[in-house]
Design an enzyme around this catalytic site. Structure first.
Site, PDB file in Angstrom:
ATOM      1  N   ASP A  36     -45.377  14.612 -21.201  1.00 46.25           N
ATOM      2  CA  ASP A  36     -45.981  14.410 -22.630  1.00 46.25           C
ATOM      3  C   ASP A  36     -46.692  12.916 -22.666  1.00 46.25           C
ATOM      4  O   ASP A  36     -46.430  12.225 -21.734  1.00 46.25           O
ATOM      5  CB  ASP A  36     -45.037  14.200 -23.565  1.00 46.25           C
ATOM      6  CG  ASP A  36     -44.457  15.615 -24.171  1.00 46.25           C
ATOM      7  OD1 ASP A  36     -45.151  16.459 -24.271  1.00 46.25           O
ATOM      8  OD2 ASP A  36     -43.033  15.628 -24.645  1.00 46.25           O
ATOM      9  N   ASN A  71     -35.864  12.411 -23.693  1.00 46.74           N
ATOM     10  CA  ASN A  71     -35.918  12.953 -25.355  1.00 46.74           C
ATOM     11  C   ASN A  71     -37.064  13.828 -25.156  1.00 46.74           C
ATOM     12  O   ASN A  71     -37.246  14.689 -26.286  1.00 46.74           O
ATOM     13  CB  ASN A  71     -35.915  11.956 -26.426  1.00 46.74           C
ATOM     14  CG  ASN A  71     -37.120  10.943 -26.005  1.00 46.74           C
ATOM     15  OD1 ASN A  71     -37.351  10.067 -25.192  1.00 46.74           O
ATOM     16  ND2 ASN A  71     -37.705  10.960 -27.138  1.00 46.74           N
ATOM     17  N   HIS A  82     -44.353   9.897 -18.033  1.00 50.17           N
ATOM     18  CA  HIS A  82     -44.985  10.308 -19.211  1.00 50.17           C
ATOM     19  C   HIS A  82     -46.510  10.900 -18.706  1.00 50.17           C
ATOM     20  O   HIS A  82     -47.358  10.410 -19.253  1.00 50.17           O
ATOM     21  CB  HIS A  82     -45.454   9.410 -20.209  1.00 50.17           C
ATOM     22  CG  HIS A  82     -44.222   9.175 -21.251  1.00 50.17           C
ATOM     23  ND1 HIS A  82     -43.787  10.273 -22.054  1.00 50.17           N
ATOM     24  CD2 HIS A  82     -43.240   8.131 -21.578  1.00 50.17           C
ATOM     25  CE1 HIS A  82     -42.822  10.064 -22.790  1.00 50.17           C
ATOM     26  NE2 HIS A  82     -42.374   8.946 -22.596  1.00 50.17           N
ATOM     27  N   HIS A 105     -36.597   4.858 -21.865  1.00 52.02           N
ATOM     28  CA  HIS A 105     -36.967   5.217 -23.052  1.00 52.02           C
ATOM     29  C   HIS A 105     -37.881   4.077 -23.884  1.00 52.02           C
ATOM     30  O   HIS A 105     -38.553   4.564 -25.075  1.00 52.02           O
ATOM     31  CB  HIS A 105     -35.515   5.375 -23.843  1.00 52.02           C
ATOM     32  CG  HIS A 105     -35.543   6.091 -25.193  1.00 52.02           C
ATOM     33  ND1 HIS A 105     -36.323   7.185 -25.349  1.00 52.02           N
ATOM     34  CD2 HIS A 105     -34.875   5.763 -26.376  1.00 52.02           C
ATOM     35  CE1 HIS A 105     -36.232   7.584 -26.515  1.00 52.02           C
ATOM     36  NE2 HIS A 105     -35.446   6.705 -27.427  1.00 52.02           N
ATOM     37  N   ASP A 115     -39.628   6.043 -17.524  1.00 54.40           N
ATOM     38  CA  ASP A 115     -40.532   7.190 -17.964  1.00 54.40           C
ATOM     39  C   ASP A 115     -41.551   7.145 -17.000  1.00 54.40           C
ATOM     40  O   ASP A 115     -42.303   6.110 -16.768  1.00 54.40           O
ATOM     41  CB  ASP A 115     -40.734   6.787 -19.536  1.00 54.40           C
ATOM     42  CG  ASP A 115     -39.738   6.613 -20.299  1.00 54.40           C
ATOM     43  OD1 ASP A 115     -38.650   6.144 -19.864  1.00 54.40           O
ATOM     44  OD2 ASP A 115     -39.860   7.098 -21.462  1.00 54.40           O
TER      45      ASP A 115
END
Length: 502
Positions: A276, A305, A246, A429, A244
């Protein structure tokens, strides 16, 4: 994601004559947990509230406070359970009710959240924070219902209706420019991408004409890929796998500073959750997609996700794109995310997916290849579990702490690998203090590449290098680097940022 620390309630219990010590110990454990919460030590806070609950399982405040800590850890399933227990113990306990709503918002379940916000408002109609949440959630549900009402099955994708020639590069633009012209067309080059990265570092945007071109070209490449991509790493070459990111653009740049920019000789696989939370998500995804266009066989991107409409609405990416560019670009990102592959198989030995494994045995790689991925992720089934599941500490399968997917044990991992002739599962994740973690007797590895996640978690980042000769994972850790003073979740809106901010 939950209420600020000062909103955590004290919940001191009235002691009976023979229970003074036990109830006092429970309050002491709660007070210690509150202190951990204020210091953003959410795992320790969960442990403290758990101790308080064990000493006094009838105090609704303990459960609601633990729900708040779970929400910060993105353990939405646990938060839903705790908030529901708080409501069971005290049906009029407002914070129990709207913490359950907060957990449903974290999962993108706005309609369920709205029910609880309304219920909480009936109990405590004068709570200003609650009224704000209710108003914003009601607006979001109305928007969702409107979009559902006007949607048509044969609606033309936004990307197919965009004519790049209708977006001229005006003379006032002073950023990097692609090779070519409006008349002959523009070509993406490595020099442009390098200049674009430097432009982004200076908190400047490229022209929307070039941003749209990167997005459309990446979309065209991704839509030609299968749902499960086979990657070959020759014996004398390597591949770097990152977890990730992010929206932490400056940490992404640090990865490239330390490990080299992507190229045919320096391939990468980024394993989902590009956007995000962090407030430079647009810069991250445009950089990764630009390298995908430059090196389609050596820059691999998998869906996480958070590459979904519901998550992007809650955690900031949708608002960021609309703030920095426009709603059309946000719609095209939504469509493009649906074309991201769900996983990669490296040298027929290592499976790399964002979340994890499945709620049943017997799943084959061909079952993953057969998934129709061009859609928003469902709440159950193989596609959902690939994006949401986590390894668990015990054998077998247990309900997910997140409320979506499943927790799978070491025995599940080993059976799956054996059934499919694989040697290792790599996934992302989850935040890990050291940036990575090896579990399940060495058969499952988690890698997370967003150090000091959301500027609060103090974790390291990491990446994995696989050499084609032996395919043994080699780990590199790195620390967070400074970035401009733009807070995480800056584009999530007042409603979401107040509730979901880390």
């Amino acid at each position: 994601m939950s209420q600020p620390a000062h909103h955590l309630e004290n919940g001191s219990a009235s002691a009976s004559e023979n229970g003074v010590d036990r109830l006092a110990a429970a309050d002491a454990a709660k007070a210690e947990a509150n202190a951990h919460f204020k210091d953003h030590q959410y795992t320790e806070a969960v442990d403290g509230y758990t101790k308080a609950i064990a000493l006094n399982p009838t105090n609704a405040v303990y459960f609601a406070n633990r729900a708040a800590a779970h929400i910060h850890l993105e353990n939405f399933g646990c938060a839903l359970t705790d908030a529901s227990k708080a409501i069971e113990l005290d049906p009029k306990y407002t914070k129990g009710i709207y913490r359950r709503a907060d957990a449903n918002v974290g999962l993108g379940r706005m309609k369920k959240a709205l029910i609880d916000y309304k219920r909480a408002a009936q109990v405590n109609p004068r709570d200003p924070d609650l009224r704000k949440k209710l108003t914003q959630c009601d607006k979001e549900v109305k928007r969702i219902r409107f979009e559902e009402a006007v949607a048509t099955p044969d609606e033309l994708p936004a990307a197919e209706g965009l004519d790049l020639s209708s977006i001229p590069v005006d003379d006032s633009y002073d950023g990097p420019t692609m090779e070519g012209s409006e008349e002959s067309g523009y070509t993406l080059t490595r020099d442009f991408v390098v200049a674009m990265i430097e432009h982004f570092k200076a908190q400047k945007l490229i022209h929307r004409r070039f941003a749209f071109q990167i997005l459309l070209q990446a979309r065209d490449i991704l839509r030609e890929l299968p749902s499960l991509v086979d990657v070959s790493i020759p014996a004398d070459q390597h591949l770097t796998v990152c977890g990730d990111t992010h929206g932490q653009f400056y940490d992404l740049c640090n990865i490239f500073d330390l490990n080299g920019l992507p190229s045919d000789e320096n391939p990468y696989l980024f394993n989902g959750d590009f956007v995000d939370r962090g407030s430079f998500s647009l810069e991250v995804i445009l950089t990764l997609m630009a390298f995908k266009v430059l090196y389609p066989r050596h820059m691999h991107l998998a869906r996480g996700n958070h590459e979904s409409q519901s998550m992007n609405k809650v955690y900031g990416f949708d608002g960021e794109v609309k703030h920095k560019f426009n709603g059309l670009m946000a719609n095209i990102f939504k469509e493009t995310f649906c074309w991201l592959p769900l996983g990669h198989v490296l040298n027929r030995r290592v499976l790399v997916v964002h979340g994890g494994l499945f709620s049943r045995d017997g799943v084959k790689l061909d079952d993953i290849r057969a998934i129709n991925r061009y859609r928003e992720p469902p709440e159950e089934g193989l596609m959902c579990e690939l994006l949401w599941s986590d390894p668990g500490p015990s054998n077998g399968r247990t309900p997910s702490k997140r409320g979506v997917g499943v927790a799978f044990g070491a025995d599940v991992t080993q059976r799956f690998l054996q059934d499919n002739g694989l040697e290792l599962l790599v996934r992302s994740h989850e935040v890990k203090d050291e940036g990575y973690e090896v579990e399940h007797n060495g058969y499952c590895v988690t890698v997370f590449s967003a150090p000091n996640y959301c500027d609060q978690m103090n974790n390291k980042g990491a990446w994995i290098r696989f050499n084609g000769k032996d395919m043994s994972p080699q780990f590199t850790q790195f620390e967070a680097v400074p970035h401009p003073d733009v807070k995480a979740m800056a584009y999530a809106g007042n409603f979401f940022s107040s509730m979901l901010s880390m």
